[in-house]
Design a protein around this motif. Structure first.
Motif, PDB file in Angstrom:
ATOM      1  N   VAL A 144     -18.084  19.260   2.338  1.00 22.08           N
ATOM      2  CA  VAL A 144     -19.290  19.502   1.536  1.00 22.08           C
ATOM      3  C   VAL A 144     -19.927  20.830   1.924  1.00 22.08           C
ATOM      4  CG1 VAL A 144     -21.610  18.662   1.152  1.00 22.08           C
ATOM      5  CG2 VAL A 144     -19.728  17.109   1.002  1.00 22.08           C
ATOM      6  N   VAL A 145     -19.949  21.114   3.234  1.00 21.86           N
ATOM      7  CA  VAL A 145     -20.545  22.383   3.677  1.00 21.86           C
ATOM      8  C   VAL A 145     -19.696  23.556   3.194  1.00 21.86           C
ATOM      9  CG1 VAL A 145     -21.051  23.749   5.716  1.00 21.86           C
ATOM     10  CG2 VAL A 145     -21.799  21.410   5.591  1.00 21.86           C
TER      11      VAL A 145
ATOM     12  N   MET B  59       0.814  -1.213   0.000  1.00 29.19           N
ATOM     13  CA  MET B  59       0.000   0.000   0.000  1.00 29.19           C
ATOM     14  C   MET B  59       0.850   1.267   0.000  1.00 29.19           C
ATOM     15  SD  MET B  59      -3.281  -0.440  -0.077  1.00 29.19           S
ATOM     16  CE  MET B  59      -3.284  -1.876  -1.124  1.00 29.19           C
TER      17      MET B  59
ATOM     18  N   LEU C 145       0.923   8.495  -3.207  1.00 29.84           N
ATOM     19  CA  LEU C 145       0.095   9.168  -4.207  1.00 29.84           C
ATOM     20  C   LEU C 145      -0.880  10.128  -3.533  1.00 29.84           C
ATOM     21  CD1 LEU C 145       0.469   8.401  -7.179  1.00 29.84           C
ATOM     22  CD2 LEU C 145      -1.743   7.281  -7.095  1.00 29.84           C
TER      23      LEU C 145
ATOM     24  N   PRO D  49       2.869   2.752  -2.288  1.00 30.67           N
ATOM     25  CA  PRO D  49       2.717   3.700  -3.402  1.00 30.67           C
ATOM     26  C   PRO D  49       1.425   4.501  -3.328  1.00 30.67           C
ATOM     27  CG  PRO D  49       3.368   1.539  -4.198  1.00 30.67           C
ATOM     28  CD  PRO D  49       3.043   1.371  -2.765  1.00 30.67           C
ATOM     29  N   LEU D  50       0.339   3.858  -2.871  1.00 27.59           N
ATOM     30  CA  LEU D  50      -0.947   4.561  -2.779  1.00 27.59           C
ATOM     31  C   LEU D  50      -0.874   5.698  -1.775  1.00 27.59           C
ATOM     32  CD1 LEU D  50      -3.969   2.136  -2.933  1.00 27.59           C
ATOM     33  CD2 LEU D  50      -3.235   3.874  -4.536  1.00 27.59           C
TER      34      LEU D  50
ATOM     35  N   PRO E 109     -17.457   9.029  11.595  1.00 25.86           N
ATOM     36  CA  PRO E 109     -18.246   9.915  10.738  1.00 25.86           C
ATOM     37  C   PRO E 109     -19.033  10.914  11.579  1.00 25.86           C
ATOM     38  CG  PRO E 109     -18.804   7.602  10.353  1.00 25.86           C
ATOM     39  CD  PRO E 109     -17.717   7.620  11.328  1.00 25.86           C
ATOM     40  N   GLY E 110     -18.906  12.198  11.215  1.00 27.09           N
ATOM     41  CA  GLY E 110     -19.270  13.211  12.188  1.00 27.09           C
ATOM     42  C   GLY E 110     -20.644  13.830  12.079  1.00 27.09           C
ATOM     43  N   THR E 111     -21.438  13.479  11.034  1.00 25.80           N
ATOM     44  CA  THR E 111     -22.658  14.244  10.804  1.00 25.80           C
ATOM     45  C   THR E 111     -23.610  14.185  11.995  1.00 25.80           C
ATOM     46  OG1 THR E 111     -22.409  13.454   8.561  1.00 25.80           O
ATOM     47  CG2 THR E 111     -24.382  14.702   9.062  1.00 25.80           C
TER      48      THR E 111
ATOM     49  N   VAL F 259     -18.021  23.694   0.387  1.00 26.76           N
ATOM     50  CA  VAL F 259     -18.379  23.939  -1.018  1.00 26.76           C
ATOM     51  C   VAL F 259     -19.747  24.602  -1.100  1.00 26.76           C
ATOM     52  CG1 VAL F 259     -18.871  22.847  -3.213  1.00 26.76           C
ATOM     53  CG2 VAL F 259     -16.978  22.037  -1.861  1.00 26.76           C
TER      54      VAL F 259
ATOM     55  N   GLU G  29     -15.680  14.754   5.680  1.00 27.22           N
ATOM     56  CA  GLU G  29     -16.515  14.904   4.490  1.00 27.22           C
ATOM     57  C   GLU G  29     -17.594  15.964   4.687  1.00 27.22           C
ATOM     58  OE1 GLU G  29     -17.737  10.949   4.438  1.00 27.22           O
ATOM     59  OE2 GLU G  29     -15.982  10.232   3.358  1.00 27.22           O
ATOM     60  N   PHE G  30     -18.205  15.960   5.878  1.00 25.87           N
ATOM     61  CA  PHE G  30     -19.295  16.900   6.128  1.00 25.87           C
ATOM     62  C   PHE G  30     -18.800  18.343   6.005  1.00 25.87           C
ATOM     63  CE2 PHE G  30     -22.006  19.416   8.943  1.00 25.87           C
ATOM     64  CZ  PHE G  30     -23.223  19.164   8.357  1.00 25.87           C
TER      65      PHE G  30
END
Lengths: 173, 385
Positions: free
Chosen positions: A60-61, A1, A7, A3-4, A128-130, A63, A56-57
């Motif tokens: 998205v907010v 893993m 990257l 190289p990933l 996950p925080g939502t 943006v 992620e939350f």
């Protein structure tokens, strides 16, 4: 893993470099419309960094609020202002030194607070925080939440009062 | 049946298993991502190509014409011929145009439309990226389209383009508010922002327990779909490109493939909006008998047909009617709808149906009463006697 991971790291640094460059461009471009677009790119880059940090939350907010709403509003204001978006209008004035002083002061304050804050390091991935954010807003931070909604209502009413015609009967169709 | 349902998932797994026999693990991980990206990148444009054909055929029939039927059987190769035509056309850039904005706008407008495909659940286990904030991602990504439209309109240095861009921005900002608020009841009942979980929350009744069959779901679906049509700048909300008023709006100064890219974005948007409406309210891929992905595409294309039907039937509405619909009618109704969904969540049995339906019907009646325009008995001419 390996190289990933490399990257992903390279991608994150690329995004950081792009958003820094865009941030510099947004204050140095002569055309104010281009500056607004560069600001949008910088904000998108910050959303990318949040995504890389698995928030992620927040990404998205970021943006939704900044790129979708605030930048649109900024561009709207630029295009509605007379001759503001023309290429011949210089976007410079004599307040450069004052701006630099204020920005330097803000930067030094930020640096002081960042350096004095303890940053806990955890190896486990954050949950996950939502739902946690929702519960925090409805639980411990409900007072701040309510105050903000009252302010928003006040802003809405204020906008309506400003936008209202002074004399409704004055201008006939 | 089971294999038919999972045929795409199984074929992807087969390819990865084959690659895994001779490639290191990290390449296989990359290939897994690449296959999904490739599938979306092919699906988007191909959908767009055949949507143009479908639109022309359906509109043709509605206007008592046949529609394209010269290229290939039933005109099936018409999209390819159009593509060749678009690519070989001269690319005209106005002399006074802002080179960067004018060049970048058609490219940038396609990106959000393609990104929106990433969270659409195409079938059981076929969500490309199962984000836990999927619905929010869709809304956030589609809200960035406005910037590309602004770049196109300002970069063209054409007053029709600027007018179109202004109209488009005003429309998108206004309709985004009821659109987001109409999704809130679904999130409230499903308890999740992930598109996959929302589809799973509609399981039951033999695959027919869709949110649209509840009072709040019905209202939210209608509002969401109307706002979606407005967000795609489709008729009857196509004021930003109203050809009888402002030539072609923000893409007046574009030709050839750049013009086609604007069209591509518009058609892909109508596909993703219909897909999301099907996901949120029509049970997504849930349904009896047929494979899950077939159900999804059936529902999506039915909604797209309704969009084309709108275009064939309704005249373009006026700017003040457009704004009035969003702010004075849809927005209060969505707020009432959130309340109704909350009551639905906390009540049981027949009472929940009675309470929510009566609240919604009452507020609908009240809002239509309040919004009724003033029509004078006798016309009064102020300037023409």
């Amino acid at each position: 893993m390996l190289p990933l991971t490399l990257l992903v790291k390279a991608g994150l640094y690329l995004i950081m470099a792009i958003s820094l460059l865009a941030a510099v461009a947004s204050v140095s471009l002569p055309n104010i419309f281009h500056a607004a677009l560069a600001l949008a790119l910088a904000l998108l880059g910050i959303a990318g960094i949040y995504l890389g940090l698995q928030a992620e939350f927040v990404a998205v907010v970021q943006v939704l609020i900044y790129v979708g709403a605030v930048i649109t509003l900024v561009i709207f204001a630029i295009m509605l202002t007379n001759r503001m978006a023309d290429r011949s209008t210089p976007a410079k004035n004599s307040l450069g030194a004052a701006c630099l002083a204020v920005a330097a002061g803000l930067f030094s304050i930020l640096v002081r607070f960042i350096r004095s804050t303890p940053w806990p390091e955890t190896t486990s991935a954050p949950a996950p925080g939502t739902s946690e954010i929702g519960q925090a807003l409805m639980g411990p931070y409900v007072f701040a939440f309510e105050v903000i909604s009252v302010i928003l209502i006040a802003v809405l009413i204020g906008a309506m009062v400003i936008a209202k015609k002074d004399n409704p009967g004055e201008d006939a169709p | 049946m089971e294999t038919l349902d999972q045929i795409f998932v199984l074929s992807k797994k087969g390819i990865l298993d084959f690659l895994g026999t001779f490639l290191p693990e990290w390449v296989v991980t990359l290939a897994c991502v690449a296959i999904t990206i490739k599938a979306i990148a092919v699906l988007g444009p191909v959908t767009m190509m055949y949507l143009t054909l479908m639109e022309r055929k359906v509109i043709g029939r509605m206007q008592n014409r046949i529609g394209p039927n010269r290229v290939g059987k039933w005109g099936l190769l018409q999209p390819l011929a159009d593509g060749v035509k678009m690519l070989t056309k001269e690319d005209i850039v106005p002399h006074g145009a802002d080179a960067v904005s004018h060049f970048l706008a058609p490219i940038l407008i396609v990106i959000p439309s393609l990104l929106a495909f990433a969270v659409i659940p195409f079938g059981r286990g076929m969500t490309p990226v199962d984000l836990n904030v999927g619905v929010l991602f869709f809304i956030a990504v589609s809200s960035t389209t406005t910037i590309a439209i602004f770049m196109a309109s300002w970069g063209s240095r054409n007053k029709f383009s600027v007018l179109g861009g202004m109209r488009s921005a005003a429309q998108m900002i206004s309709y985004e508010v009821p659109m987001v608020l109409s999704v809130v009841p679904v999130i409230l009942i499903a308890g999740s922002l992930s598109t996959n979980d929302i589809v799973l929350a509609q399981a039951g009744w033999g695959g027919l327990k869709w949110f649209v069959f509840t009072p709040w779901g019905f209202f939210a679906f209608i509002i969401f779909f109307l706002c979606g049509v407005a967000e795609c700048n489709r008729s009857p909300f196509d004021l930003p490109e109203g050809e009888s008023e402002i030539v072609a709006g923000f893409h007046t100064e574009y030709s050839g493939m750049k013009f086609a890219l604007f069209y591509m974005a518009e058609f892909m948007n109508s596909f993703t909006v219909s897909g999301l409406a099907a996901t949120l309210f029509l049970g997504g891929w849930q349904g009896p008998f047929l494979p899950s992905w077939l159900w999804f595409f059936l529902k999506t294309y039915a909604l797209i047909f309704v969009m084309i039907w709108f275009r064939g039937t309704l005249p373009r509405i006026r700017v003040d009617q457009l704004m009035g619909l969003a702010w004075k009618f849809l927005m209060p109704l969505t707020l009432v709808n959130i309340l109704a969904a909350g009551l639905w969540y906390f009540t049981e049995g027949a009472a929940r149906w009675l309470i929510t339906a009566s609240i919604l019907a009452g507020s609908f009646w009240l809002l239509t009463k309040l919004n009724r325009g003033y029509t004078p008995e006798k016309r009064v001419y102020l300037f023409a006697e």
